[in-house]
Design a protein around this motif. Structure first.
Motif: not given
Length: 317
Positions: A37-44, A256-260, A272-284
Motif C-alpha cells: 500500500l505504501i509503495i503503490i501510494t508513493i509511486l502513483l 521521476y516517480s519510478i526512480i525516487m 549503510a550505503y544502500l540505506k543512505n540512498l534515501i537522502i536522494i528522494p528526501i532532497i527532491g
C-alpha cells in the motif's frame, strides 16, 4: 446552501476525501499488504506529485523568470542540496524533524491557498487561514510527542483523539453557522483533516502519506491543467490526444516517480550505503517544498500572468 458541483475538480481538489478513506480501508482491513500500500501510494501519487515540480519549473514561459531570479531559483536550491546532505549525515535526527516540519508547513500553505482560490469572502478566508494553521500546528505537536519524543501512549491515546475530534467538530459547526455549508466548507475540512491520521496511526509513514493523498491529487490536478492551458495558449494544436508539452509532463513525473520510489525502498536495507540512498528522494522533496514557494508566489507578476490566470480560468470552468 449553495449548490455543490460533483465533477472531477470536486473529487480531486475540493474534497478528495475518497483517497485517505480507501487508504485507511486497505490498511486496516488488509494489514498484510501494508508495505505494498505504501509503495503503490508513493509511486502513483507522492513521487509523481514531487516530480511535477520539474516540468512546471522548466516550462519555456519560466525561462525569463528563472534568468532574472538566478539566486532564488538556482543558487538557493544548490544550497538546500548541500545543507540537506550535511544535515542527513551529521545531525540526522534534527534534520528529519526539520524535514517533517517543512513538509507540514508546505502542505498547510497549499491547503490555505486552495481555499483562497475558491473563496471570495475576506472574513471566510481569514477564518480558514487561522484555523488551518492552528489545527496543523496542533497536529505537528502531536506528531512530535508521538513519534519523536513519545510521551503520548496507549493510556492517553483515546483522550487525545476525543479532544481532537471535539475541537474539529466545534470549528466545523461554527463555520457552517457563520458562513453556511458550501464547497468552501468542504475545502476547509480537507485542509483540516490532511494530518489527522497523525493522531491514530502507529507507523509515522502513514501519518505523512494517508491524509496527504488529498494534497497530492490537488497538486497534480492543478499542475497538469496549468501546463495544458499554457500549451493551448501557445496555439499548439489540441487535436492530438497528448500535446508535446503534456507528453513531456507525464513522461517526467512517471520517470521521476519510478526512480525516487526505488531509491526510497533502499531505506529498508541494513547496508549503510544502500540505506543512505534515501537522502536522494528526501532532497527532491526539500527542493519541491522550496521551489513551490517561489513558483506559486502570486505577489510575483510573472506567476500571476502564467499560473494564477490559468487557475482562475480552470476554477470558473
Amino acid at each position: 446552501m449553495r449548490a455543490i458541483k460533483l465533477d472531477l475538480q470536486f473529487f480531486l481538489v475540493k474534497f478528495p476525501i475518497i483517497f485517505p478513506l480507501v487508504y485507511g480501508f486497505i490498511l486496516y482491513n488488509f494489514p498484510q499488504f501494508e508495505t505494498e500500500l505504501i509503495i503503490i501510494t508513493i509511486l502513483l501519487l507522492a513521487e509523481t506529485h514531487f516530480g511535477a515540480t520539474w516540468p512546471f519549473l522548466v516550462d519555456k514561459v519560466n525561462y525569463p523568470f528563472i534568468k532574472s531570479n538566478r539566486v532564488s531559483l538556482v543558487t538557493l536550491p544548490v544550497v538546500i542540496i548541500i545543507l540537506s546532505l550535511l544535515g542527513f549525515f551529521l545531525i540526522k535526527e534534527l534534520f528529519l524533524l526539520i524535514f517533517f516540519a517543512a513538509n507540514m508547513y508546505h502542505v498547510t500553505r497549499q491547503s490555505f491557498g486552495v481555499g483562497k482560490l475558491y473563496c471570495n469572502d475576506d472574513k471566510e478566508k481569514r477564518y480558514q487561514e487561522l484555523l488551518i494553521y492552528v489545527i496543523n500546528l496542533i497536529f505537528f505537536i502531536v506528531g512530535f510527542f508521538r513519534f519523536y519524543f513519545p510521551i503520548i501512549n496507549e493510556t492517553n491515546f483515546i483522550y487525545l483523539n476525543i479532544s481532537v475530534i471535539f475541537l474539529l467538530l466545534s470549528f466545523f459547526v461554527y463555520y457552517i453557522v457563520k458562513f453556511g455549508f458550501s464547497e468552501n466548507f468542504l475545502i476547509f475540512v480537507t485542509g483540516c483533516l490532511i494530518f489527522y491520521p497523525i493522531c491514530f496511526v502507529e507507523n509515522p509513514v502513514h501519518a505523512i502519506v494517508m491524509g496527504v493523498t488529498m494534497h497530492y491529487t490537488q497538486y497534480l490536478y492543478f499542475t497538469y491543467n496549468v501546463c495544458k492551458m499554457r500549451n493551448a495558449n501557445n496555439q499548439v494544436s489540441e487535436k492530438v490526444f497528448f500535446s508535446k508539452k503534456i507528453y513531456n509532463y507525464l513522461a517526467i513525473i512517471i520517470f521521476y516517480s519510478i526512480i525516487m520510489s526505488v531509491l526510497s525502498l533502499f531505506g529498508k536495507y541494513d547496508e549503510a550505503y544502500l540505506k543512505n540512498l534515501i537522502i536522494i528522494p528526501i532532497i527532491g522533496q526539500m527542493l519541491h517544498f522550496y521551489l513551490d514557494s517561489q513558483l506559486w508566489k502570486f505577489s510575483e507578476k510573472h506567476n500571476r500572468d502564467n499560473t494564477l490566470m490559468y487557475l482562475k480560468k480552470l476554477i470558473l470552468g
